[in-house]
Write an enzyme that holds these catalytic residues in place. Structure first.
Site, PDB file in Angstrom:
ATOM      1  N   ARG A   1      13.485  17.705 -16.117  1.00 36.48           N
ATOM      2  CA  ARG A   1      13.840  16.306 -16.724  1.00 36.48           C
ATOM      3  C   ARG A   1      14.681  15.068 -15.758  1.00 36.48           C
ATOM      4  O   ARG A   1      13.999  14.643 -14.545  1.00 36.48           O
ATOM      5  CB  ARG A   1      16.096  16.310 -17.204  1.00 36.48           C
ATOM      6  CG  ARG A   1      16.794  16.340 -16.294  1.00 36.48           C
ATOM      7  CD  ARG A   1      18.190  16.326 -16.409  1.00 36.48           C
ATOM      8  NE  ARG A   1      18.966  16.548 -15.162  1.00 36.48           N
ATOM      9  CZ  ARG A   1      19.860  16.439 -15.282  1.00 36.48           C
ATOM     10  NH1 ARG A   1      21.122  16.365 -16.188  1.00 36.48           N
ATOM     11  NH2 ARG A   1      21.048  16.201 -14.256  1.00 36.48           N
TER      12      ARG A   1
ATOM     13  N   GLN B   1      25.517  16.442  -9.207  1.00 38.65           N
ATOM     14  CA  GLN B   1      26.548  17.023  -8.422  1.00 38.65           C
ATOM     15  C   GLN B   1      25.974  17.367  -6.833  1.00 38.65           C
ATOM     16  O   GLN B   1      26.078  17.024  -6.035  1.00 38.65           O
ATOM     17  CB  GLN B   1      27.582  17.891  -8.820  1.00 38.65           C
ATOM     18  CG  GLN B   1      28.943  17.487  -9.948  1.00 38.65           C
ATOM     19  CD  GLN B   1      28.294  17.242 -11.010  1.00 38.65           C
ATOM     20  OE1 GLN B   1      27.187  17.587 -11.722  1.00 38.65           O
ATOM     21  NE2 GLN B   1      29.400  17.389 -12.376  1.00 38.65           N
TER      22      GLN B   1
ATOM     23  N   LYS C   1      43.368 -15.226  -2.417  1.00 34.58           N
ATOM     24  CA  LYS C   1      42.600 -15.962  -2.817  1.00 34.58           C
ATOM     25  C   LYS C   1      40.804 -15.396  -2.921  1.00 34.58           C
ATOM     26  O   LYS C   1      40.617 -14.254  -2.149  1.00 34.58           O
ATOM     27  CB  LYS C   1      41.760 -17.316  -2.405  1.00 34.58           C
ATOM     28  CG  LYS C   1      40.368 -17.780  -3.120  1.00 34.58           C
ATOM     29  CD  LYS C   1      41.758 -18.812  -4.460  1.00 34.58           C
ATOM     30  CE  LYS C   1      42.205 -20.120  -3.671  1.00 34.58           C
ATOM     31  NZ  LYS C   1      42.619 -20.806  -5.076  1.00 34.58           N
TER      32      LYS C   1
ATOM     33  N   HIS D   1      21.502   8.439 -18.568  1.00 32.09           N
ATOM     34  CA  HIS D   1      20.969   9.577 -19.958  1.00 32.09           C
ATOM     35  C   HIS D   1      19.485   8.891 -20.074  1.00 32.09           C
ATOM     36  O   HIS D   1      19.258   8.002 -20.887  1.00 32.09           O
ATOM     37  CB  HIS D   1      21.650  10.288 -21.018  1.00 32.09           C
ATOM     38  CG  HIS D   1      22.757  11.114 -19.972  1.00 32.09           C
ATOM     39  ND1 HIS D   1      23.047  12.188 -19.934  1.00 32.09           N
ATOM     40  CD2 HIS D   1      24.164  10.452 -20.354  1.00 32.09           C
ATOM     41  CE1 HIS D   1      24.261  12.542 -19.169  1.00 32.09           C
ATOM     42  NE2 HIS D   1      25.371  11.369 -19.512  1.00 32.09           N
TER      43      HIS D   1
ATOM     44  N   THR E   1      46.967 -19.605  -1.363  1.00 36.97           N
ATOM     45  CA  THR E   1      45.520 -19.324  -1.714  1.00 36.97           C
ATOM     46  C   THR E   1      44.579 -20.199  -1.271  1.00 36.97           C
ATOM     47  O   THR E   1      43.431 -19.839  -1.019  1.00 36.97           O
ATOM     48  CB  THR E   1      45.422 -19.159  -3.212  1.00 36.97           C
ATOM     49  OG1 THR E   1      45.503 -19.865  -3.672  1.00 36.97           O
ATOM     50  CG2 THR E   1      46.484 -17.398  -3.092  1.00 36.97           C
TER      51      THR E   1
END
Length: 303
Positions: free
Chosen positions: A177, A224, A15, A252, A60
């Site tokens: 940035r 990263q 379920k 971005h 379920t």
């Protein structure tokens, strides 16, 4: 030549997304737990698939009712709640050899009225959602905690330079940035020894704080780099965590060209693009520590 036989492969059922809200009323100051729980069983269900024999199919609906019944005794941490469900289903039905139990936990904070937190009125807090996953594989238990949709942003100390360029490259290099992302993370606890008496709630709060702390620190040469720093910080501070996986989209923010309007833009006005986006995913692990496939195969997507 004869064709190979067609046989039943890996399977599970249960379920999905049982929304259970537990209010604890032991005192006039109420507590609330709000979970979205999925239960899926693995085991000997061959006869149901091949012969329509449901003798081994725990409905379920029964799984749903069990979730509600177990909530009556209290939730505790979502990890502890899922471990109880795993032990119940694998212990109550001989043919159930394992399964996966997953939960999302939605946070609520007390409403502050007249300067005081109210005893029984709440407001949904935070955007992120806490996650928990328990995988039962025979006698083994794998506990994977996590969070998702933790949106973070820093306005400087981030850049992107030194990447390869070809005739399709238009992205300019930058040393300053906006760095923004939605952090999704899952971390796996070592073995079952951490289960007895371990405070999963405190551990989750600590991991969240460490992820945020690492995000703020150091110059980010790439998303990263920041991802690895965040994962390493968690493993350095929590010996009981074997590994952590992170999925972090690069949200971005592009500097808007205001020159057509006779205005400069000293890196202050941005267009926030929702798509397409870079998607950075990685596991941060302890050298020499095996990562069990049975645990991570139960995770949808990278983490």
């Amino acid at each position: 030549m004869t064709e190979p036989a067609i046989v039943l492969g890996a399977n599970q059922y249960g379920k999905a997304e049982v929304r259970v809200v537990k209010v604890t009323r032991d005192t006039a100051r109420h507590e609330i737990d709000d979970l979205n729980v999925t239960s899926q069983l693995r085991g000997d269900f061959t006869a149901a698939h091949l012969a329509g024999d449901n003798a081994h199919i725990v409905p379920t609906d029964t799984q749903k009712n069990t979730i509600f019944a177990f909530a009556r005794d209290g939730i505790g941490s979502p990890e502890e709640f899922l471990l109880r469900l795993a032990d119940h289903f694998t212990g109550s039905f001989d043919w159930v050899s394992g399964g996966r139990w997953e939960a999302e936990k939605f946070a609520w904070q007390r409403i502050v009225a007249h300067g005081e937190p109210n005893d029984h009125a709440f407001v949904r807090s935070g955007q992120e959602v806490r996650t928990a996953l328990v995988v039962a594989d025979g006698a083994d238990r794998h506990v994977i905690a996590g969070l998702k949709d933790l949106t973070v942003l820093k306005t400087t100390q981030s850049g992107f330079e030194g990447y390869p360029k070809d005739r399709y490259t238009t992205l300019p290099e930058t040393r300053d940035r906006i760095l923004a992302t939605d952090v999704s993370a899952r971390w796996r606890y070592r073995g079952a020894g951490v289960n007895a008496g371990f405070d999963y709630n405190d551990a989750c709060d600590s991991v969240r704080a460490l992820l945020l702390e690492a995000f703020t620190e150091a110059y980010s040469a790439a998303l990263q780099t920041t991802l690895f720093d965040m994962g390493r910080r968690v493993l350095e501070r929590h010996d009981e965590i074997a590994e952590i996986r992170l999925s972090m989209p690069n949200k971005h923010h592009f500097v808007v060209d205001l020159s057509p309007f006779g205005l400069d833009n000293p890196n202050e006005v941005f267009y926030a693009a929702d798509r397409p986006y870079g998607l950075i995913e990685a596991a941060v692990v302890r050298e020499g520590v095996e990562s069990p496939a049975a645990a991570w195969d139960a995770v949808v997507g990278f983490c």
